[in-house]
Design a protein around this motif. Structure first.
Motif, mmCIF file in Angstrom:
data_model
loop_
_atom_site.group_PDB
_atom_site.id
_atom_site.type_symbol
_atom_site.label_atom_id
_atom_site.label_comp_id
_atom_site.label_asym_id
_atom_site.label_seq_id
_atom_site.Cartn_x
_atom_site.Cartn_y
_atom_site.Cartn_z
ATOM 1 N N LEU A 274 0.559 -0.808 0.242
ATOM 2 C CA LEU A 274 -0.251 0.180 0.356
ATOM 3 C C LEU A 274 1.137 1.225 -0.225
ATOM 4 O O LEU A 274 1.536 1.052 0.742
ATOM 5 C CB LEU A 274 -1.110 -0.265 1.135
ATOM 6 C CG LEU A 274 -2.041 -0.927 1.292
ATOM 7 C CD1 LEU A 274 -2.816 -0.884 2.340
ATOM 8 C CD2 LEU A 274 -3.232 -0.740 0.552
ATOM 9 N N ALA A 275 0.246 2.214 -0.664
ATOM 10 C CA ALA A 275 1.097 3.274 -1.026
ATOM 11 C C ALA A 275 0.194 4.731 -0.894
ATOM 12 O O ALA A 275 1.263 5.204 -0.161
ATOM 13 C CB ALA A 275 2.132 3.765 -2.731
ATOM 14 N N TRP A 276 -0.675 4.307 -0.895
ATOM 15 C CA TRP A 276 -1.534 5.796 -0.238
ATOM 16 C C TRP A 276 -3.219 4.672 -0.337
ATOM 17 O O TRP A 276 -3.826 4.378 -0.832
ATOM 18 C CB TRP A 276 -1.702 6.857 -2.127
ATOM 19 C CG TRP A 276 -2.351 7.654 -0.939
ATOM 20 C CD1 TRP A 276 -2.676 8.780 -0.501
ATOM 21 C CD2 TRP A 276 -3.638 7.852 -1.390
ATOM 22 N NE1 TRP A 276 -3.493 9.369 -0.538
ATOM 23 C CE2 TRP A 276 -4.052 9.045 -1.139
ATOM 24 C CE3 TRP A 276 -5.015 7.460 -2.510
ATOM 25 C CZ2 TRP A 276 -5.886 8.989 -1.861
ATOM 26 C CZ3 TRP A 276 -6.547 7.108 -3.013
ATOM 27 C CH2 TRP A 276 -6.919 8.564 -2.156
ATOM 28 N N VAL A 277 -3.986 5.239 0.667
ATOM 29 C CA VAL A 277 -5.372 5.309 0.993
ATOM 30 C C VAL A 277 -5.773 6.542 1.807
ATOM 31 O O VAL A 277 -5.473 7.021 1.836
ATOM 32 C CB VAL A 277 -4.647 3.774 1.984
ATOM 33 C CG1 VAL A 277 -4.369 2.755 1.537
ATOM 34 C CG2 VAL A 277 -5.030 4.507 3.162
ATOM 35 N N ASN A 278 -7.435 6.632 0.927
ATOM 36 C CA ASN A 278 -8.196 7.169 1.882
ATOM 37 C C ASN A 278 -8.903 6.832 2.534
ATOM 38 O O ASN A 278 -8.699 5.925 3.193
ATOM 39 C CB ASN A 278 -9.354 7.592 0.609
ATOM 40 C CG ASN A 278 -10.192 6.739 0.678
ATOM 41 O OD1 ASN A 278 -10.095 5.388 0.643
ATOM 42 N ND2 ASN A 278 -11.337 7.372 -0.516
ATOM 43 N N GLN A 279 -9.749 8.051 3.583
ATOM 44 C CA GLN A 279 -10.072 8.155 4.828
ATOM 45 C C GLN A 279 -10.989 7.223 5.172
ATOM 46 O O GLN A 279 -11.462 6.378 5.927
ATOM 47 C CB GLN A 279 -10.603 9.550 5.296
ATOM 48 C CG GLN A 279 -11.566 9.561 6.582
ATOM 49 C CD GLN A 279 -10.039 9.618 7.249
ATOM 50 O OE1 GLN A 279 -9.327 10.429 7.386
ATOM 51 N NE2 GLN A 279 -10.683 8.920 8.369
ATOM 52 N N ALA A 280 -11.922 6.511 3.626
ATOM 53 C CA ALA A 280 -12.735 5.915 3.356
ATOM 54 C C ALA A 280 -12.463 4.725 4.302
ATOM 55 O O ALA A 280 -12.429 3.270 4.773
ATOM 56 C CB ALA A 280 -14.049 5.487 2.462
ATOM 57 N N TYR A 281 -10.997 4.487 2.906
ATOM 58 C CA TYR A 281 -10.524 2.685 3.136
ATOM 59 C C TYR A 281 -9.642 3.121 4.904
ATOM 60 O O TYR A 281 -9.644 1.536 5.460
ATOM 61 C CB TYR A 281 -9.066 2.587 2.707
ATOM 62 C CG TYR A 281 -7.847 1.710 2.315
ATOM 63 C CD1 TYR A 281 -8.387 1.005 1.329
ATOM 64 C CD2 TYR A 281 -7.168 1.400 3.566
ATOM 65 C CE1 TYR A 281 -8.039 -0.302 1.643
ATOM 66 C CE2 TYR A 281 -6.888 -0.350 2.614
ATOM 67 C CZ TYR A 281 -6.842 -1.199 2.335
ATOM 68 O OH TYR A 281 -5.945 -1.476 2.833
ATOM 69 N N GLY A 282 -8.906 3.524 5.829
ATOM 70 C CA GLY A 282 -8.997 3.878 7.044
ATOM 71 C C GLY A 282 -10.383 3.421 7.324
ATOM 72 O O GLY A 282 -10.049 2.357 8.670
ATOM 73 N N ASP A 283 -11.320 3.579 7.744
ATOM 74 C CA ASP A 283 -12.510 3.745 8.267
ATOM 75 C C ASP A 283 -12.828 2.361 7.965
ATOM 76 O O ASP A 283 -13.440 1.770 9.434
ATOM 77 C CB ASP A 283 -13.346 4.877 7.962
ATOM 78 C CG ASP A 283 -13.649 6.133 7.734
ATOM 79 O OD1 ASP A 283 -12.143 5.955 9.395
ATOM 80 O OD2 ASP A 283 -14.060 6.994 8.050
ATOM 81 N N ALA A 284 -13.088 1.630 6.994
ATOM 82 C CA ALA A 284 -12.943 -0.082 6.700
ATOM 83 C C ALA A 284 -12.361 -0.350 7.605
ATOM 84 O O ALA A 284 -12.640 -1.623 7.767
ATOM 85 C CB ALA A 284 -12.922 0.377 4.937
ATOM 86 N N VAL A 285 -10.546 -0.835 7.171
ATOM 87 C CA VAL A 285 -10.273 -1.379 8.260
ATOM 88 C C VAL A 285 -9.954 -0.908 9.411
ATOM 89 O O VAL A 285 -8.876 -1.220 10.191
ATOM 90 C CB VAL A 285 -8.542 -1.799 6.983
ATOM 91 C CG1 VAL A 285 -8.830 -1.849 6.057
ATOM 92 C CG2 VAL A 285 -8.138 -0.214 7.222
ATOM 93 N N GLU A 286 -11.018 -0.067 10.290
ATOM 94 C CA GLU A 286 -10.979 0.544 11.549
ATOM 95 C C GLU A 286 -9.165 1.071 12.149
ATOM 96 O O GLU A 286 -8.352 0.558 13.276
ATOM 97 C CB GLU A 286 -11.174 -1.091 12.046
ATOM 98 C CG GLU A 286 -12.615 -1.431 12.405
ATOM 99 C CD GLU A 286 -13.347 -2.506 13.113
ATOM 100 O OE1 GLU A 286 -11.974 -2.700 13.557
ATOM 101 O OE2 GLU A 286 -13.886 -2.727 13.018
ATOM 102 N N ALA A 287 -8.737 1.446 11.021
ATOM 103 C CA ALA A 287 -7.574 2.183 11.324
ATOM 104 C C ALA A 287 -7.960 4.114 12.372
ATOM 105 O O ALA A 287 -8.725 4.394 11.617
ATOM 106 C CB ALA A 287 -6.532 2.318 10.253
ATOM 107 N N LYS A 288 -6.963 3.736 12.879
ATOM 108 C CA LYS A 288 -6.599 5.346 13.501
ATOM 109 C C LYS A 288 -7.259 6.487 12.620
ATOM 110 O O LYS A 288 -7.531 7.716 12.467
ATOM 111 C CB LYS A 288 -5.310 5.639 14.078
ATOM 112 C CG LYS A 288 -5.619 4.944 15.366
ATOM 113 C CD LYS A 288 -3.783 5.146 16.352
ATOM 114 C CE LYS A 288 -4.868 4.613 17.981
ATOM 115 N NZ LYS A 288 -3.536 4.157 18.817
ATOM 116 N N SER A 289 -5.988 6.272 11.307
ATOM 117 C CA SER A 289 -6.103 7.359 10.232
ATOM 118 C C SER A 289 -5.625 6.275 9.237
ATOM 119 O O SER A 289 -4.816 5.561 9.205
ATOM 120 C CB SER A 289 -5.028 8.551 10.635
ATOM 121 O OG SER A 289 -3.276 7.812 10.453
#
Length: 862
Positions: A274-289
């Protein structure tokens, strides 16, 4: 400019006034000569000195002369009288003043000549410098605009003709020869330059695709803007800069858009990390950011899905398929699009669970709104929060006669106004910039703005501009050209309205606040059977009610109308209902409050609708009775068919016994066919009879305690022949001891046999069907699975319907009653049945049968 020195009184200005000392030295002989002939007394001479001492300069000039005269006059003071001395003093003062003025004028003239020579020299130098500057500015590749305060700007130099720049005063109308975007940006930059002294350097594009460099500076209280036509290399660099700015703006906008949307998006490097993800990706994998998700390598898709994407995606053909994954503990289906790039890959996932239904609903709503606005004769244009055109109707296109391609490009509101001005569709304003800013101020306004636009073609428009709470604005253009004609036709329209009301099929009566009638139409009088004289204007509602008694003889009828119409309540209520006249007419009435405390009473003849409703009710009752007759018929026929079928089966079995006699091979084969067909027909009749009994609500369950292990043994023995015939095997998975359950053993066995027979029917030869059983508390849970073709998702909801056989009916065709009987018998046991199937993966039917506490019988619910 001459030098002027302002000195205090009594101080000598060396640059203006003559030197007093020189005057004393040069004129001493004159004063001496005068003393030889004038003889005065010492007292008179002193008074003369005081008179002449009125100014400091004159006193200084007269002091030597007076001293000499006084010395000569001391000896002969007795020769002159007082009047002669005074006269002599006046003459001396006049002569002194004349000499002083003459000397000053000579000196001043010399100074003026020197200053004039200096000014002529400076003017010559200035003309020479101006000639040099003009020669420098006269280059055909540049033009300078100079603003000095609020005066008219000065234009210097010129641009090449191929740029399309006007050479006259229209040069400042940037919207005429620059592209709208460049014109808007340049005007804003000039405003900041003149108002806040903010310099700028920018590149603009002309309508002829030429590149110009614009530089804005402030110097000496003046604002300068220089336009330079670039050469080939600088033009290419400027074009590259513009393209770079556009690309950077697009990339930034794209990333901001991806961060704003609720769709997981990602970008991977060449090694798949992974080189870049958006905010929705972070929310989907339950990451802080998002960065936290990248650092920890949290994956949104499963390993199998990622490998599948890596194997299928190519630069020419991106991966696009539906993939299931777990998001926040829930299994969710996404439409995944993954594009392979030279430096890696990029993908996005779209939740498609509710997208289709919502999109269809939104499309219908937008289409409905668009169709509604398209049919309006009033031109309407809607702009979004970025001031870009989002919607326009056909009336808008017809009003301004603009190119559809231009409108579909979603131009900026300012660009649209510039285009209208360039096309001469808007009147020339004394200050176009101020007028445009005032028109566009609606985006910052709280209330609706109204303005009158007088177009060059003679039309007059009233423009309503309303800002949206979420940003953007709606522009509505009302054509007032025919307002005068409309006003002249007002009385005619009033009469037309009266005629319209008179020709309505709906009965209308309007009453004033005093309860007296204002107007009524013929339909009202016809429905109630009253004359025009009885319903003339001014008649009180009580008199109307008395006139209507022959048609509606109920004391609370018109009395209720009168109470509502003449009520003094602050809130005037509306009311509606239905009444039936003695003549058989059924009327829907409505009491509607009107302005000026008036009330409208309407009556609609609903007789035909009520009669149709009653007819439908009677038809429905007849259909219900027909259904009952059908059930009785099916039950009766089923019972009548069972006896002959039992006889056929019995005689067929009898013919196969040795006591009847030997049968040849063909006869034995025919007897087997008769037995098999009779058994199938008997099973079908029994199924129909069971369903008819369930529908009639007369089936009763015979509850008893059932040993589940014995039940499974019995079922496996009874289904063995059918499994052998279908070429499949049965695998039973169950604990060593299942215990017992209180249920109807016959119906429970029937449920298992139906499910196993259905699974065997759809399983391929040599396959195995599985029966899994376990207990959950007191409930008996079992499932039957096969490896058949499966059931499409769109048919799962109909598999329990009666006579639903589907496209593939299996090895042995049937009437499609098996699963319907299973569903009915499980429901009678207050249980639940579910089905899980996917095309190509087989079918699994899960049943849950609860155990009752005590044996008892219940009637089947209809």
């Amino acid at each position: 400019m001459s030098k002027v020195n302002h000195n205090l009184p009594g101080q000598a200005d060396e640059g203006v006034w003559p030197d007093v000392r020189s005057v004393e030295a040069g004129e001493k002989h004159t004063c001496a000569a005068a003393t030889t002939t004038v003889k005065v007394s010492s007292g008179s001479l002193a008074r003369l000195a005081r008179i002449c001492a009125g100014g400091t300069a004159i006193a200084a000039l007269a002091r030597p002369v007076l001293a000499q005269v006084e010395s000569e006059a001391m000896a002969s003071a007795h020769l002159f009288t007082s009047s002669q001395v005074v006269g002599f003093s006046v003459v001396i003062g006049v002569i002194s003043a004349a000499l002083l003025s003459t000397l000053w004028l000579v000196r001043q003239r010399g100074n003026l000549e020197n200053e004039s020579r200096e000014i002529r020299s400076a003017l010559s130098d200035a003309h020479q410098r101006i000639s040099q500057y003009q020669a420098l500015i006269a280059d055909k590749n540049r033009r300078i605009v100079v603003w000095d305060g609020h005066e008219r700007p000065e234009l210097l130099g010129q641009l090449p003709a191929e740029t399309g720049a006007p050479q006259d005063s229209e040069f400042l109308a940037f919207g005429l020869w620059l592209k709208p975007r460049s014109a808007s940006e340049l005007e804003r930059a000039i405003d900041r330059l003149r108002s806040a002294a903010q310099s700028f350097d920018m590149v603009v594009e002309t309508n002829r695709e030429e590149i110009l460099e614009a530089q804005g500076r402030v110097s000496g209280g003046r604002a300068f803007v220089r336009f330079v036509a670039l050469n080939n290399l600088r033009a290419e660099l400027a074009e590259l800069k513009i393209e770079r700015d556009r690309l950077m703006s697009s990339i930034s906008a794209f990333q901001n858009l991806l961060d704003a949307i609720d769709l997981p998006a990602w970008q991977r490097d060449s090694e798949g990390r992974l080189a870049w993800v958006n905010q929705a990706y972070g929310d989907a994998v339950e990451a802080k950011s998002p960065q936290h998700a990248i650092n920890e390598g949290r994956e949104f898709l499963t390993t199998i899905a990622r490998e599948r994407i890596r194997a299928a995606a190519t630069p020419e053909s991106p991966f696009h398929d539906r993939i299931s994954t777990v998001v926040r503990g829930n299994r969710t289906f996404f439409d995944v699009v993954d594009v392979k790039l030279p430096s890696g890959s990029a993908g996005i996932a779209i939740d498609v669970s509710d997208a289709e239904s919502l999109r269809a609903e939104l499309e219908r709503t937008l289409k409905s709104h668009a169709e509604t606005l398209d049919h309006l004769a009033t031109p309407v244009a809607i702009f979004n929060g970025d001031r870009r055109l989002q919607f326009y109707n056909q009336a808008f296109v017809a009003l301004w006669e603009l190119d559809i391609a231009f409108l579909e490009s979603k131009p900026d509101n300012a660009e649209l106004l510039e285009r209208l001005r360039a096309a001469k569709k808007l009147s020339d304003q004394l200050n176009w910039k101020s007028w445009k800013e005032a028109a566009l101020s609606v985006y910052r306004a709280l209330d609706t703005q109204t303005d009158l636009w007088h177009l060059p073609n003679g039309q007059t428009l009233r423009v309503f501009a309303t800002a949206h709470p979420q940003g953007g604005a709606t522009w509505v253009f009302e054509n007032l050209t025919e307002q005068v004609a409309l006003e002249t036709r007002y009385n005619t329209l009033v009469k037309v309205q009266g005629e319209t009301i008179d020709h309505l099929s709906e009965g209308v009566a309007v009453f004033g606040p005093d309860g007296r009638m204002r107007l009524s139409n013929p339909a009202f009088r016809m429905l109630w059977g009253i004359t025009e004289a009885e319903a003339k204007p001014g008649t009180h509602i009580r008199a109307i009610g008395e006139a209507c008694l022959p048609s509606y003889d109920r004391p609370d009828g018109w009395k209720t109308f009168a109470e509502l119409i003449t009520s003094f309540d602050d809130e005037r209520r509306s009311s509606q209902g239905t009444l039936e006249l003695l003549s058989g007419l059924v009327l829907d009435y409505a009491i509607i409050p009107l302005p000026n405390a008036q009330t409208m009473l309407t009556f609609v003849n609903m007789t035909d609708s009520v009669r149709a409703e009653r007819a439908l009710t009677e038809k429905n009752e007849a259909l219900r009775k027909a259904d009952e007759l059908k059930n009785d018929f099916v039950q009766h026929v089923s019972y009548e068919l069972r006896s002959p079928l039992t006889n056929i089966i019995g005689f067929a079995d009898l013919l196969r016994t040795p006591g009847v006699g030997p049968l040849n091979e063909r006869q034995a084969e025919y007897i087997d066919h008769i037995s098999t067909s009779s058994s199938v027909l008997l099973t079908l009749v029994n199924d129909i009879l069971d369903l008819a009994t369930v529908d009639a609500g007369i089936m009763r369950l015979n509850y008893s305690e059932i040993d589940l292990n014995d039940l499974l043994d019995d079922v496996s023995m009874q289904i063995a022949d059918r499994l052998q015939e279908s070429g499949v095997t049965l695998e039973i998975t169950a604990p060593a001891y299942l215990g017992s359950i209180v249920a109807d053993p016959q119906r429970l066995k029937q449920i298992l046999l139906k499910l196993l027979a259905n699974a065997a029917n759809f399983s391929p030869d040599g396959a195995a069907i599985s029966l899994e059983c376990h207990r959950e508390g007191t409930d008996f849970v079992f499932s039957v699975s096969d490896r058949g073709p499966g059931i499409p998702q769109e048919m799962i909801a109909t598999v329990f319907d009666r006579f639903a056989t589907g496209e593939k009916s299996g090895k042995r065709g049937g009437a499609g009653l098996g699963l319907s009987i299973v569903d009915s018998f499980v429901s009678l046991h207050n249980g639940k049945v579910a089905i899980d199937s996917q095309p190509g993966r087989g079918t699994k039917v899960i049943c849950r049968i609860p155990s009752v506490s005590l044996p008892h019988s219940i009637a089947a619910a209809e």
